[in-house]
Write a protein that holds these residues in place. Structure first.
Motif, PDB file in Angstrom:
ATOM      1  N   ASN A   1       0.794  -1.215   0.000  1.00 35.25           N
ATOM      2  CA  ASN A   1       0.000   0.000   0.000  1.00 35.25           C
ATOM      3  C   ASN A   1       0.832   1.272   0.000  1.00 35.25           C
ATOM      4  N   VAL A   2       2.160   1.167   0.057  1.00 36.90           N
ATOM      5  CA  VAL A   2       3.000   2.368  -0.040  1.00 36.90           C
ATOM      6  C   VAL A   2       3.012   2.810  -1.502  1.00 36.90           C
ATOM      7  N   PRO A   3       2.418   3.950  -1.820  1.00 32.42           N
ATOM      8  CA  PRO A   3       2.252   4.339  -3.235  1.00 32.42           C
ATOM      9  C   PRO A   3       3.554   4.373  -4.014  1.00 32.42           C
ATOM     10  N   CYS A   4       4.579   5.028  -3.487  1.00 38.86           N
ATOM     11  CA  CYS A   4       5.814   5.175  -4.258  1.00 38.86           C
ATOM     12  C   CYS A   4       6.625   3.895  -4.324  1.00 38.86           C
ATOM     13  N   PHE A   5       6.358   2.936  -3.437  1.00 42.27           N
ATOM     14  CA  PHE A   5       6.991   1.632  -3.576  1.00 42.27           C
ATOM     15  C   PHE A   5       6.456   0.942  -4.821  1.00 42.27           C
ATOM     16  N   ARG A   6       5.178   1.054  -5.062  1.00 38.76           N
ATOM     17  CA  ARG A   6       4.575   0.416  -6.237  1.00 38.76           C
ATOM     18  C   ARG A   6       5.063   1.043  -7.537  1.00 38.76           C
ATOM     19  N   GLU A   7       5.564   2.276  -7.480  1.00 35.68           N
ATOM     20  CA  GLU A   7       6.056   2.945  -8.684  1.00 35.68           C
ATOM     21  C   GLU A   7       7.472   2.522  -9.048  1.00 35.68           C
ATOM     22  N   LEU A   8       8.150   1.822  -8.139  1.00 36.41           N
ATOM     23  CA  LEU A   8       9.512   1.376  -8.412  1.00 36.41           C
ATOM     24  C   LEU A   8       9.504   0.230  -9.427  1.00 36.41           C
ATOM     25  N   PRO A   9      10.596   0.062 -10.165  1.00 38.03           N
ATOM     26  CA  PRO A   9      10.698  -1.107 -11.051  1.00 38.03           C
ATOM     27  C   PRO A   9      10.568  -2.401 -10.246  1.00 38.03           C
ATOM     28  N   GLU A  10      10.044  -3.431 -10.872  1.00 41.21           N
ATOM     29  CA  GLU A  10       9.821  -4.681 -10.150  1.00 41.21           C
ATOM     30  C   GLU A  10      11.109  -5.267  -9.603  1.00 41.21           C
ATOM     31  N   ASP A  11      12.220  -5.106 -10.310  1.00 45.71           N
ATOM     32  CA  ASP A  11      13.495  -5.613  -9.809  1.00 45.71           C
ATOM     33  C   ASP A  11      13.863  -4.954  -8.493  1.00 45.71           C
ATOM     34  N   ASP A  12      13.652  -3.643  -8.405  1.00 45.75           N
ATOM     35  CA  ASP A  12      13.938  -2.930  -7.166  1.00 45.75           C
ATOM     36  C   ASP A  12      12.984  -3.369  -6.057  1.00 45.75           C
ATOM     37  N   GLN A  13      11.732  -3.572  -6.409  1.00 50.25           N
ATOM     38  CA  GLN A  13      10.770  -4.038  -5.416  1.00 50.25           C
ATOM     39  C   GLN A  13      11.203  -5.380  -4.820  1.00 50.25           C
ATOM     40  N   LEU A  14      11.608  -6.299  -5.680  1.00 49.82           N
ATOM     41  CA  LEU A  14      12.026  -7.621  -5.207  1.00 49.82           C
ATOM     42  C   LEU A  14      13.224  -7.521  -4.283  1.00 49.82           C
TER      43      LEU A  14
ATOM     44  N   ASN B   1      15.867   0.804   1.480  1.00 51.04           N
ATOM     45  CA  ASN B   1      17.264   0.527   1.826  1.00 51.04           C
ATOM     46  C   ASN B   1      18.161   0.790   0.615  1.00 51.04           C
ATOM     47  N   PRO B   2      18.906   1.896   0.607  1.00 54.83           N
ATOM     48  CA  PRO B   2      19.740   2.220  -0.549  1.00 54.83           C
ATOM     49  C   PRO B   2      21.084   1.497  -0.561  1.00 54.83           C
ATOM     50  N   ASP B   3      21.347   0.657   0.442  1.00 54.87           N
ATOM     51  CA  ASP B   3      22.646  -0.007   0.556  1.00 54.87           C
ATOM     52  C   ASP B   3      22.735  -1.294  -0.255  1.00 54.87           C
ATOM     53  N   LEU B   4      21.720  -1.577  -1.068  1.00 55.47           N
ATOM     54  CA  LEU B   4      21.705  -2.796  -1.867  1.00 55.47           C
ATOM     55  C   LEU B   4      22.348  -2.549  -3.227  1.00 55.47           C
ATOM     56  N   GLU B   5      23.128  -3.499  -3.674  1.00 58.39           N
ATOM     57  CA  GLU B   5      23.779  -3.370  -4.976  1.00 58.39           C
ATOM     58  C   GLU B   5      22.807  -3.708  -6.102  1.00 58.39           C
ATOM     59  N   GLY B   6      22.862  -2.915  -7.158  1.00 56.28           N
ATOM     60  CA  GLY B   6      22.063  -3.195  -8.335  1.00 56.28           C
ATOM     61  C   GLY B   6      20.728  -2.484  -8.400  1.00 56.28           C
ATOM     62  N   LEU B   7      20.444  -1.579  -7.470  1.00 47.75           N
ATOM     63  CA  LEU B   7      19.189  -0.838  -7.509  1.00 47.75           C
ATOM     64  C   LEU B   7      19.165   0.107  -8.706  1.00 47.75           C
ATOM     65  N   ARG B   8      18.074   0.105  -9.440  1.00 50.74           N
ATOM     66  CA  ARG B   8      17.953   0.987 -10.601  1.00 50.74           C
ATOM     67  C   ARG B   8      17.600   2.407 -10.177  1.00 50.74           C
ATOM     68  N   CYS B   9      16.809   2.555  -9.140  1.00 50.03           N
ATOM     69  CA  CYS B   9      16.388   3.877  -8.661  1.00 50.03           C
ATOM     70  C   CYS B   9      17.093   4.198  -7.341  1.00 50.03           C
ATOM     71  N   LEU B  10      18.409   4.054  -7.346  1.00 52.91           N
ATOM     72  CA  LEU B  10      19.188   4.208  -6.119  1.00 52.91           C
ATOM     73  C   LEU B  10      18.990   5.585  -5.490  1.00 52.91           C
ATOM     74  N   HIS B  11      19.130   6.642  -6.274  1.00 54.41           N
ATOM     75  CA  HIS B  11      19.060   7.991  -5.716  1.00 54.41           C
ATOM     76  C   HIS B  11      17.663   8.292  -5.175  1.00 54.41           C
ATOM     77  N   TYR B  12      16.648   7.804  -5.849  1.00 55.87           N
ATOM     78  CA  TYR B  12      15.293   8.014  -5.378  1.00 55.87           C
ATOM     79  C   TYR B  12      15.069   7.291  -4.048  1.00 55.87           C
ATOM     80  N   ILE B  13      15.558   6.057  -3.939  1.00 57.34           N
ATOM     81  CA  ILE B  13      15.418   5.296  -2.700  1.00 57.34           C
ATOM     82  C   ILE B  13      16.225   5.950  -1.582  1.00 57.34           C
ATOM     83  N   GLN B  14      17.398   6.500  -1.922  1.00 51.46           N
ATOM     84  CA  GLN B  14      18.180   7.239  -0.927  1.00 51.46           C
ATOM     85  C   GLN B  14      17.392   8.426  -0.389  1.00 51.46           C
TER      86      GLN B  14
END
Length: 307
Positions: free
Chosen positions: A119-132, A226-239
């Motif tokens: 139900n977190v709106p901006c989480f659902r907007e992330l690419p599925e790889d980042d969500q996983l 958590n921006p400390d994960l390697e391979g995030l596509r939306c790293l700066h947004y998650i930060q």
């Protein structure tokens, strides 16, 4: 405020609102409303996520009695090498005193936790790889945080496994061969008492601080993004979302608890304690006694995406 191109998070008036405050609090309120609705409809069939967990409980309960008598004496040499010190003594380990009760309570918190994340709106907007990636890294600390919020306590009892020398002298088989035969020990070996005490210390810390619902929501946001994960596509947004969660928590504490100048520091200490708790420990302690060696990540994906 943090923004992401293409993010369509909107409030009820239709205005664009990408704030972490809006996202997490909206999610928390939706999860609470859903929980209240389900309590009013207890006679209705359980939701799909609860059916998934219940299916796993029923599927594994029939075979647990046949393997429980022999499983307590079996452990792999690899685990023993990790647990034994140079003098050959074993590390203290513990198991749940009431596994069926505690594991079902934990599964209910897991369902609620995944509903919160959905139900977190901006989480659902992330690419599925980042969500996983965020789900895989965050489900365990979010679950423990949910246990604290729901005040789910648990009791454990110690179990001592034979040392490597004792196994050699008594001729006990290793657990690996038994696992290959499909007879899992269902967590009989338990987890390290040190890890159990770390979880209990975190719960006591949260309860001593008396964290409010809003503070729990901000803490969940800080854990989830958590921006400390390697391979995030939306790293700066998650930060930026993590940063906003901390800022929102700090502002809330200063507004509501302005007389307590150490409260924000206490909450940050609780977060640091939470990040030290590993997902394998959580899975082993709260789920393996009833679902055996089922891959918890596969269960999570089935519950979250219906796969």
């Amino acid at each position: 405020m943090a923004t992401l191109d293409g993010c369509r998070c909107r409030d009820a008036s239709g205005r664009n609102n990408n704030s972490i405050l809006y996202s997490i609090l909206k999610s928390e309120s939706l999860a609470t409303a859903e929980e209240q609705r389900q309590q009013q409809q207890q006679q209705q069939p359980p939701p799909q996520q609860q059916q998934t967990m219940q299916h796993l409980f029923h599927r594994t309960s029939s075979s647990s009695s046949s393997s429980s008598s022999s499983s307590t004496a079996l452990a792999s040499l690899q685990e023993l090498r990790q647990q034994a010190c140079s003098c050959g003594s074993t590390r203290r380990r513990g198991v749940l005193r009431s596994p069926q009760v505690t594991c079902k309570a934990a599964s209910a918190v897991l369902v609620k936790t995944l509903r919160f994340v959905k139900n977190v709106p901006c989480f659902r907007e992330l690419p599925e790889d980042d969500q996983l990636m965020l789900i895989r890294s965050g489900w365990a600390p979010l679950l423990v945080l949910g246990l604290a919020q729901d005040r789910v306590d648990f009791e454990t009892t110690e179990t001592v496994e034979p040392s490597m020398l004792q196994r050699i002298l008594t001729g006990l088989p290793d657990r690996q061969s038994d696992a290959l035969a499909g007879q899992s020990c269902r967590g009989a070996a338990g987890v390290s008492v040190v890890d159990i005490e770390a979880i209990k210390a975190f719960l006591k810390k949260c309860w001593s601080v008396d964290i409010s619902t809003k503070e729990y929501a901000y803490l969940k946001g800080a854990v989830l993004f958590n921006p400390d994960l390697e391979g995030l596509r939306c790293l700066h947004y998650i930060q930026s979302l993590r940063r906003e969660a901390h800022q929102a928590l700090n502002e809330h504490v200063r507004l509501i608890h302005h007389e307590d100048t150490t409260r924000f520091a206490k909450l940050l200490i609780a977060l640091s304690m939470l990040r030290a708790i590993s997902p394998p420990v959580v899975a082993q302690l709260f789920f393996r006694p009833v679902i055996g060696t089922v891959n918890i990540e596969e269960v999570l994906m089935e519950m979250f995406y219906g796969k």
